[in-house]
Write a protein that holds these residues in place. Structure first.
Motif, PDB file in Angstrom:
ATOM      1  N   LYS A 155      27.551  29.665  16.444  1.00 29.31           N
ATOM      2  CA  LYS A 155      26.397  28.862  16.808  1.00 29.31           C
ATOM      3  C   LYS A 155      26.156  28.170  15.667  1.00 29.31           C
ATOM      4  O   LYS A 155      26.096  28.839  14.639  1.00 29.31           O
ATOM      5  N   GLU A 156      25.954  26.918  15.819  1.00 32.68           N
ATOM      6  CA  GLU A 156      25.458  25.764  14.525  1.00 32.68           C
ATOM      7  C   GLU A 156      24.009  26.290  14.481  1.00 32.68           C
ATOM      8  O   GLU A 156      23.403  26.131  15.272  1.00 32.68           O
ATOM      9  N   SER A 157      23.356  26.510  13.443  1.00 32.55           N
ATOM     10  CA  SER A 157      22.397  26.009  13.134  1.00 32.55           C
ATOM     11  C   SER A 157      21.362  25.150  12.478  1.00 32.55           C
ATOM     12  O   SER A 157      22.179  24.364  12.456  1.00 32.55           O
ATOM     13  N   LYS A 158      19.778  25.185  13.395  1.00 31.96           N
ATOM     14  CA  LYS A 158      19.190  23.759  13.594  1.00 31.96           C
ATOM     15  C   LYS A 158      19.449  23.547  12.550  1.00 31.96           C
ATOM     16  O   LYS A 158      18.622  24.250  11.868  1.00 31.96           O
ATOM     17  N   CYS A 159      18.812  22.259  11.878  1.00 31.63           N
ATOM     18  CA  CYS A 159      18.672  21.575  10.221  1.00 31.63           C
ATOM     19  C   CYS A 159      17.260  21.943  10.705  1.00 31.63           C
ATOM     20  O   CYS A 159      16.071  21.619  11.266  1.00 31.63           O
ATOM     21  N   LYS A 160      16.058  22.818   9.615  1.00 32.60           N
ATOM     22  CA  LYS A 160      14.962  23.118   9.445  1.00 32.60           C
ATOM     23  C   LYS A 160      13.751  21.294   9.001  1.00 32.60           C
ATOM     24  O   LYS A 160      14.224  21.281   8.166  1.00 32.60           O
ATOM     25  N   VAL A 161      12.692  20.897  10.035  1.00 33.84           N
ATOM     26  CA  VAL A 161      12.060  19.931   9.606  1.00 33.84           C
ATOM     27  C   VAL A 161      10.670  20.503   9.756  1.00 33.84           C
ATOM     28  O   VAL A 161      10.185  20.537  10.324  1.00 33.84           O
ATOM     29  N   ALA A 162      10.454  19.627   8.387  1.00 32.25           N
ATOM     30  CA  ALA A 162       8.538  20.031   8.673  1.00 32.25           C
ATOM     31  C   ALA A 162       7.825  19.007   8.616  1.00 32.25           C
ATOM     32  O   ALA A 162       8.770  18.074   7.798  1.00 32.25           O
ATOM     33  N   VAL A 163       7.106  18.304   9.228  1.00 41.48           N
ATOM     34  CA  VAL A 163       6.257  17.267   9.033  1.00 41.48           C
ATOM     35  C   VAL A 163       4.497  17.819   8.389  1.00 41.48           C
ATOM     36  O   VAL A 163       4.463  18.046   9.758  1.00 41.48           O
ATOM     37  N   VAL A 164       4.385  16.981   7.598  1.00 40.82           N
ATOM     38  CA  VAL A 164       3.037  17.621   6.849  1.00 40.82           C
ATOM     39  C   VAL A 164       2.346  16.179   7.361  1.00 40.82           C
ATOM     40  O   VAL A 164       2.138  15.182   7.195  1.00 40.82           O
ATOM     41  N   GLY A 165       1.222  16.964   8.478  1.00 40.57           N
ATOM     42  CA  GLY A 165       0.251  15.972   9.065  1.00 40.57           C
ATOM     43  C   GLY A 165       0.653  15.680  10.319  1.00 40.57           C
ATOM     44  O   GLY A 165       1.709  15.054  10.633  1.00 40.57           O
ATOM     45  N   GLY A 166      -0.602  16.128  11.125  1.00 39.50           N
ATOM     46  CA  GLY A 166      -0.668  16.478  12.555  1.00 39.50           C
ATOM     47  C   GLY A 166      -1.666  14.415  13.051  1.00 39.50           C
ATOM     48  O   GLY A 166      -1.633  15.098  14.433  1.00 39.50           O
ATOM     49  N   GLY A 167      -1.102  13.803  12.266  1.00 37.95           N
ATOM     50  CA  GLY A 167      -2.323  12.709  12.971  1.00 37.95           C
ATOM     51  C   GLY A 167      -0.943  11.621  13.858  1.00 37.95           C
ATOM     52  O   GLY A 167      -0.069  12.275  14.361  1.00 37.95           O
ATOM     53  N   ILE A 168      -0.722  10.765  14.645  1.00 41.45           N
ATOM     54  CA  ILE A 168      -0.364   9.783  15.201  1.00 41.45           C
ATOM     55  C   ILE A 168       1.012   9.892  14.552  1.00 41.45           C
ATOM     56  O   ILE A 168       2.093  10.285  15.609  1.00 41.45           O
ATOM     57  N   SER A 169       1.091   8.917  13.441  1.00 41.62           N
ATOM     58  CA  SER A 169       1.890   9.391  13.468  1.00 41.62           C
ATOM     59  C   SER A 169       2.826  10.048  12.601  1.00 41.62           C
ATOM     60  O   SER A 169       4.314  10.308  13.266  1.00 41.62           O
ATOM     61  N   GLY A 170       2.713  10.896  12.314  1.00 42.87           N
ATOM     62  CA  GLY A 170       3.351  12.423  12.149  1.00 42.87           C
ATOM     63  C   GLY A 170       3.835  13.334  13.520  1.00 42.87           C
ATOM     64  O   GLY A 170       4.422  13.905  12.922  1.00 42.87           O
ATOM     65  N   LEU A 171       3.099  12.977  14.454  1.00 44.82           N
ATOM     66  CA  LEU A 171       2.886  13.791  15.834  1.00 44.82           C
ATOM     67  C   LEU A 171       4.724  12.439  16.935  1.00 44.82           C
ATOM     68  O   LEU A 171       5.752  13.259  17.327  1.00 44.82           O
ATOM     69  N   ALA A 172       4.491  11.808  16.684  1.00 40.91           N
ATOM     70  CA  ALA A 172       5.539  11.003  16.771  1.00 40.91           C
ATOM     71  C   ALA A 172       6.841  10.813  16.614  1.00 40.91           C
ATOM     72  O   ALA A 172       7.603  11.103  16.859  1.00 40.91           O
ATOM     73  N   CYS A 173       6.474  11.295  14.630  1.00 38.85           N
ATOM     74  CA  CYS A 173       7.966  11.739  14.275  1.00 38.85           C
ATOM     75  C   CYS A 173       7.904  12.774  14.498  1.00 38.85           C
ATOM     76  O   CYS A 173       9.323  12.970  15.080  1.00 38.85           O
ATOM     77  N   ALA A 174       7.898  13.892  15.023  1.00 34.25           N
ATOM     78  CA  ALA A 174       8.835  15.373  15.250  1.00 34.25           C
ATOM     79  C   ALA A 174       8.631  15.007  16.648  1.00 34.25           C
ATOM     80  O   ALA A 174       9.431  15.492  16.893  1.00 34.25           O
ATOM     81  N   GLN A 175       8.453  14.102  17.665  1.00 35.58           N
ATOM     82  CA  GLN A 175       8.651  13.559  19.383  1.00 35.58           C
ATOM     83  C   GLN A 175      10.137  13.312  19.077  1.00 35.58           C
ATOM     84  O   GLN A 175      10.795  13.251  19.973  1.00 35.58           O
ATOM     85  N   GLU A 176      10.298  12.224  18.172  1.00 30.75           N
ATOM     86  CA  GLU A 176      11.435  11.461  18.406  1.00 30.75           C
ATOM     87  C   GLU A 176      12.565  12.713  17.064  1.00 30.75           C
ATOM     88  O   GLU A 176      13.947  11.750  17.815  1.00 30.75           O
TER      89      GLU A 176
END
Length: 178
Positions: free
Chosen positions: A1-22
């Motif tokens: 099984k291929e592991s997922k690439c880990k991504v950190a988004v710094v900041g839970g404002g609208i832009s950070g949350l929208a980025c994480a959602q996408e």
């Protein structure tokens, strides 16, 4: 099984949350949002809700804890859908869910030097019916990403590229987070 690439988004404002959602929509990435908010995410769209317990005691606490108020953003504007189609789609979704309401025409004004109001009418303006923080709450609801709160990532030393490994290092309060 291929592991997922880990991504950190710094900041839970609208832009950070929208980025994480996408980033988390297709399941290719394991996304974690690191947010400084102690009670809930939101960044500039954070709201204090009735009954919120302050971090430290303040003589105004009994009064402030009875009301909802927005910390920074009190309204949002929706530019033409041609300029920002994804944002326009999100605003339309929030409107259909009654999370946003449009201000009546000519009710958002600037105050001129002579003290008289001048309506701003070029673009529609909206307010969140339960405080601007509800915008962030809707982005977190049913999220496919992780949210870590009350985490301060220093802008100067919190994120560093490690030349020896070719990876990024994320740390807060002296602890490595990823």
């Amino acid at each position: 099984k291929e592991s997922k690439c880990k991504v950190a988004v710094v900041g839970g404002g609208i832009s950070g949350l929208a980025c994480a959602q996408e980033l988390s929509t297709d399941g290719r990435f394991d996304v974690t949002v690191y947010d400084t908010g102690r009670l809930r995410p939101g960044g500039r769209c954070a709201s204090r809700q009735p009954g919120d317990v302050p971090k430290e005691q303040d003589p105004r606490t009994p009064l402030l804890s009875r009301f909802r108020f927005d910390h920074a953003a009190q309204l949002i504007a929706q530019p033409s859908s041609d300029a920002f189609p994804a944002f326009s789609t999100q605003v339309d979704q929030w409107l259909s869910q009654n999370i946003l309401q449009q201000f009546p025409p000519n009710s958002v004004c600037t105050i001129q030097k002579n003290g008289k109001p001048r309506p701003i009418s070029q673009t529609p303006f909206y307010y969140a019916t339960n405080g601007m923080g509800s915008l962030a709450t809707t982005l977190v609801r049913n999220a496919r990403f992780h949210l870590r709160q009350d985490v301060w990532v220093s802008p100067s030393s919190g994120v560093q590229f490690q030349k020896n490994t070719g990876k990024w290092k994320l740390q807060a309060k002296g602890k490595t987070l990823g």
